[in-house]
Scaffold this active site. Structure first.
Site, PDB file in Angstrom:
ATOM      1  N   ASP A 158       0.922  -1.049   0.104  1.00 57.16           N
ATOM      2  CA  ASP A 158      -0.158  -0.008  -0.177  1.00 57.16           C
ATOM      3  C   ASP A 158       0.576   1.091   0.185  1.00 57.16           C
ATOM      4  O   ASP A 158       2.111   1.301   0.253  1.00 57.16           O
ATOM      5  CB  ASP A 158      -1.092   0.202   1.337  1.00 57.16           C
ATOM      6  CG  ASP A 158      -2.235   0.661   0.952  1.00 57.16           C
ATOM      7  OD1 ASP A 158      -2.222   1.588   0.173  1.00 57.16           O
ATOM      8  OD2 ASP A 158      -3.088   0.491   1.575  1.00 57.16           O
ATOM      9  N   TRP A 159       0.277   2.432  -0.177  1.00 62.20           N
ATOM     10  CA  TRP A 159       0.831   3.487  -0.527  1.00 62.20           C
ATOM     11  C   TRP A 159       2.037   3.844   0.960  1.00 62.20           C
ATOM     12  O   TRP A 159       1.657   4.195   1.722  1.00 62.20           O
ATOM     13  CB  TRP A 159       0.076   4.521  -0.376  1.00 62.20           C
ATOM     14  CG  TRP A 159       0.843   5.972  -0.901  1.00 62.20           C
ATOM     15  CD1 TRP A 159       1.615   6.805  -0.136  1.00 62.20           C
ATOM     16  CD2 TRP A 159       0.409   6.853  -2.211  1.00 62.20           C
ATOM     17  NE1 TRP A 159       2.166   7.702  -0.891  1.00 62.20           N
ATOM     18  CE2 TRP A 159       1.536   7.974  -2.284  1.00 62.20           C
ATOM     19  CE3 TRP A 159      -0.113   6.604  -3.466  1.00 62.20           C
ATOM     20  CZ2 TRP A 159       1.680   8.673  -3.309  1.00 62.20           C
ATOM     21  CZ3 TRP A 159       0.021   7.573  -4.319  1.00 62.20           C
ATOM     22  CH2 TRP A 159       0.968   8.344  -4.336  1.00 62.20           C
TER      23      TRP A 159
END
Length: 776
Positions: free
Chosen positions: A305-306
């Site tokens: 994820d980011w």
């Protein structure tokens, strides 16, 4: 790579010759064998290895790098930041994928740089958060789950893929299949709800919708099951928070939807921001390698994820970004989204021997495999059709599908004295509430490239059904003031009664009042956790004043999570849960209000009576002092609250119809079974009304005694049955060993002998029961 004349070698020729040689060898071996069941997959593996064998260490690491779009590729390179460096990295083949580049022209230019200017010409993946539509918005995922109809999810994902791929995108960061029981968590709107079985059904449907039957089709895209794993169990419902979960709950509740996605062939997974058992999910070998890749034999790739690889430093699990890169690659996180850990440190880590190159090669193979499956090596521009971009987005066909999905997602919560449906003739309607006039809020959170203010509002939907002269409108209340956007916090209005007078006047002159209540779409979504998921502002106060002058009040509840609404449930004669339904919201709601569609939706989440009950869910444990045990007046030593019932306000699986259905008692083909046998459970379902309708018949079981304590009930199957007036049908369910099985303490999946209750009804609170015995 240069030749002796110092000219770049033709990268396409290099790969083509390598592929040709591999195919000659591969098919030569096949000719000596009569067995060819894995021909396509084996051919892909040969092609993957042929490219991998040509790559330098730097190029391998580059495939693991995911950048966000840093400018419009059709324009000049901006001076600020490191855009020039990023562009050079694309040109050098040091980037594997990009996100947030979302037009054919920009994606074509970026792909052209990667394919025609880099040494090997390896194409890029282009990802985007296509959650419930691209420009045509379908209902938010939680609302789709309320349809209890897998075809709704599959259709919505399919149309989203058609539109997104028409804009050049080939990879979506969806579906989110996190089971969640806590409506304080803003991302409940993006989830399939609280039940692992229902979530698994929808996980499979979303994957099939996005990916279709052929991932190489330019109208399908790679899907991404997220967030792996247990992100829906964040403590206190607070975004990015810690998760502390047992293996029992992990395997029996959190993981089944991910397993369903993997079995459906989902191309990618995304790991989670949270930790599990003290280990950040991004650095969990247990989750990523032991369970997903090895245990489930899944061959796609995992994207972080980011920034979640770098965030292992903040977790206190990695010393610095270099250490985080080492942990990430070793534990199975294949692609780094925007933390730059792999880009900065992985070459050195492999060169120094701190990371064995085989781990890197495994990640690269997985990424290349998806690119081959998408057909990008055959035609890197297959998604870059300006003709499709003009013709396939926001079409009448797309909007028609969105309207159908929206009305199937509506749940009728209350219908006192048969107030609904309303007639279309000789009626004056007052529509009240700022939510009713909004053309933006129905689009929902995570709206991709939806055009702001493009939805059909509730007001427009009612006017379309009745004609404007028969409809009056008043804002009545305000929810927000000032800035309204995905980026900024909402400034919620409190106790504003300035619009009450006009609303009351409109209600007095109308035959019926339709009042929109709920929440702004930006009150839910990522980063939008709330300590109090209740009706904000002066909504309830206005409803009470309206009821004083007109008792025929229909509430349309617009929200992205289950809300605490005891006053609303007590006082409003009719309530429709309409969520955030997307582009055709107003028309779909009007279809239900005026009887053009008989509601079929069922709740995928429990609605609590009070904030203090959260998290609340139907499939809870019995405890040693259960709430169902008889107790004397004044006895307090049992599991309960002294100021509220334990039960939910509206239970999981609940939803009314305009039809009146009657269930018979449960019938069994046998009262006991061996593990290698099956029995049939059935009921008779009769429509006692004069209205054709559809009822969702739900099968639950309870395992009374097991090696691990089991829930009081678990959804195991359901069927949607349509009946004409006064029609009756038999509904059958097969009970077999798999249906009675669970993940035991040794994490094997199986059944245990003993007593089971078989419960069939129309919700988790309304059912008939018979017991069976499983004999080993």
């Amino acid at each position: 790579m240069k030749n002796q004349n110092n000219k770049p070698i033709n990268n396409k020729l290099l790969i083509t010759l390598s592929l040709l040689l591999c195919f000659i060898l591969f098919f030569g071996m096949l000719s000596c064998s009569e067995e060819k069941p894995q021909l396509q997959s084996n051919a892909t593996e040969v092609r993957v290895d042929s490219v991998l064998n040509l790559m330098t260490l730097e190029e391998k690491v580059g495939q693991l790098v995911l950048y966000t779009g840093f400018w419009e590729f059709t324009g000049p390179v901006p001076d600020e930041g490191n855009s020039k460096l990023k562009l050079d990295n694309v040109r050098n083949g040091y980037v594997g994928a990009m996100l947030n580049v979302n037009s054919v022209s920009s994606i074509y230019e970026a792909q052209k740089i990667a394919v025609e200017e880099s040494r090997l010409g390896i194409p890029l993946l282009f990802g985007y958060d296509v959650i419930h539509g691209y420009k045509t918005m379908f209902p938010i995922p939680l609302a789709q789950a309320a349809s209890w109809d897998a075809s709704v999810a599959k259709t919505a994902a399919s149309y989203a893929a058609i539109e997104a791929t028409a804009s050049g995108i080939n990879w979506t960061f969806a579906p989110m299949v996190d089971v969640t029981r806590d409506s304080r968590w803003g991302r409940m709107m993006e989830s399939p709800g609280e039940d692992p079985y229902l979530a698994s059904i929808f996980a499979k449907a979303w994957v099939e919708g996005f990916q279709g039957n052929d991932l190489a089709s330019p109208q399908t895209m790679a899907a991404c099951a997220k967030h792996f794993a247990a992100y829906g169990f964040v403590e206190a419902g607070r975004e990015y928070n810690t998760v502390d979960i047992s293996d029992n709950t992990l395997f029996n509740v959190a993981l089944p939807p991910f397993k369903a996605a993997a079995d459906a062939g989902v191309a990618t997974f995304m790991n989670a921001f949270n930790e599990v058992g003290g280990v950040p999910a991004t650095g969990s070998e247990y989750l990523q390698r032991d369970i997903l890749k090895d245990g489930w034999n899944w061959n796609g790739f995992i994207v972080s994820d980011w920034g979640s690889i770098g965030e292992m430093v903040d977790h206190g699990y990695a010393e610095d970004l270099r250490h985080a890169a080492e942990i990430g690659i070793n534990t199975g996180s294949d692609m780094d989204m925007e933390s730059y850990a792999y880009e900065k440190h992985l070459v050195d880590l492999v060169s120094s021997g701190e990371v064995v190159e085989e781990k890197l090669d495994d990640a690269v193979r997985r990424i290349l495999r998806v690119k081959f499956d998408l057909g990008l090596f055959d035609d890197p521009y297959r998604y870059c059709s300006e003709k499709r971009e003009k013709e396939n987005i926001l079409t009448n066909e797309n909007l028609k599908a969105a309207r159908d999905a929206a009305r199937k997602s509506i749940v009728l919560l209350k219908n006192e004295d048969g107030l609904l449906p309303l007639p279309k003739e000789n009626i004056k309607v007052a529509v009240i509430g700022s939510l009713a006039a909004s053309k933006d809020i129905p689009l929902g959170s995570w709206r991709a490239q939806a055009i702001d203010n493009s939805a059909v509002s509730l007001l427009e939907g009612v006017e379309n059904a009745l004609g404007k002269p028969n409809v009056t409108f008043s804002n009545g209340y305000r929810l927000t003031e000032g800035e309204r956007s995905f980026v900024y916090e909402l400034n919620m209005v409190k106790d504003d009664e300035s619009g009450f007078r006009s609303a009351i006047k409109a209600a007095q002159s109308a035959d019926v009042v339709i009042m929109a209540m709920g929440e702004d779409c930006w009150q839910s979504g990522e980063g939008r956790s709330q300590v109090a998921p209740v009706l904000k502002g002066s909504q309830l106060a206005l409803m009470k004043e309206v009821l004083k002058v007109n008792s025929k009040l229909i509430v349309t509840l617009m929200n992205g999570r289950s809300l605490v609404i005891p006053e609303l449930a007590k006082n409003a004669p009719a309530i429709l849960e309409v969520w955030h339904l997307g582009s055709e919201a107003g028309n779909a709601i009007a279809d239900v209000i005026f009887g053009d569609y008989n509601p079929t939706g069922k709740l995928p989440v429990s609605f609590p009576r009070h904030i203090g009950q959260i998290p609340i869910y139907y499939n809870h444990k019995n405890t040693g002092r259960p709430t169902t045990k008889a107790h004397d007046a004044g006895k307090v030593f049992w599991s309960h609250y002294t100021d509220s019932p334990n039960s939910s306000l509206f239970p999981f699986g609940y939803g009314l119809s305009y039809s009146d259905f009657e269930f018979s008692e449960v019938r069994l083909s046998a009262n006991n079974m061996k593990s290698n046998q099956s029995i049939t459970a059935s009921i008779s379902l009769r429509n006692r009304s004069e209205i054709t309708g559809t009822e969702t018949v739900q099968l639950y079981i309870r395992d009374h005694v097991a090696s691990l304590t089991r829930p009081v009930m678990e959804l195991k199957s359901f069927q949607s049955i349509t009946l004409e007036p006064n029609e009756e049908k038999e509904v059958y369910f097969e009970i077999n060993k798999e249906l009675l099985s669970f993940y035991r303490s040794d994490l094997t999946f199986g059944s245990e002998p003993g007593k089971f209750s078989i419960m069939i009804g129309n919700s988790s609170k309304n059912f008939n029961t018979l017991d069976i015995e499983l004999i080993e």
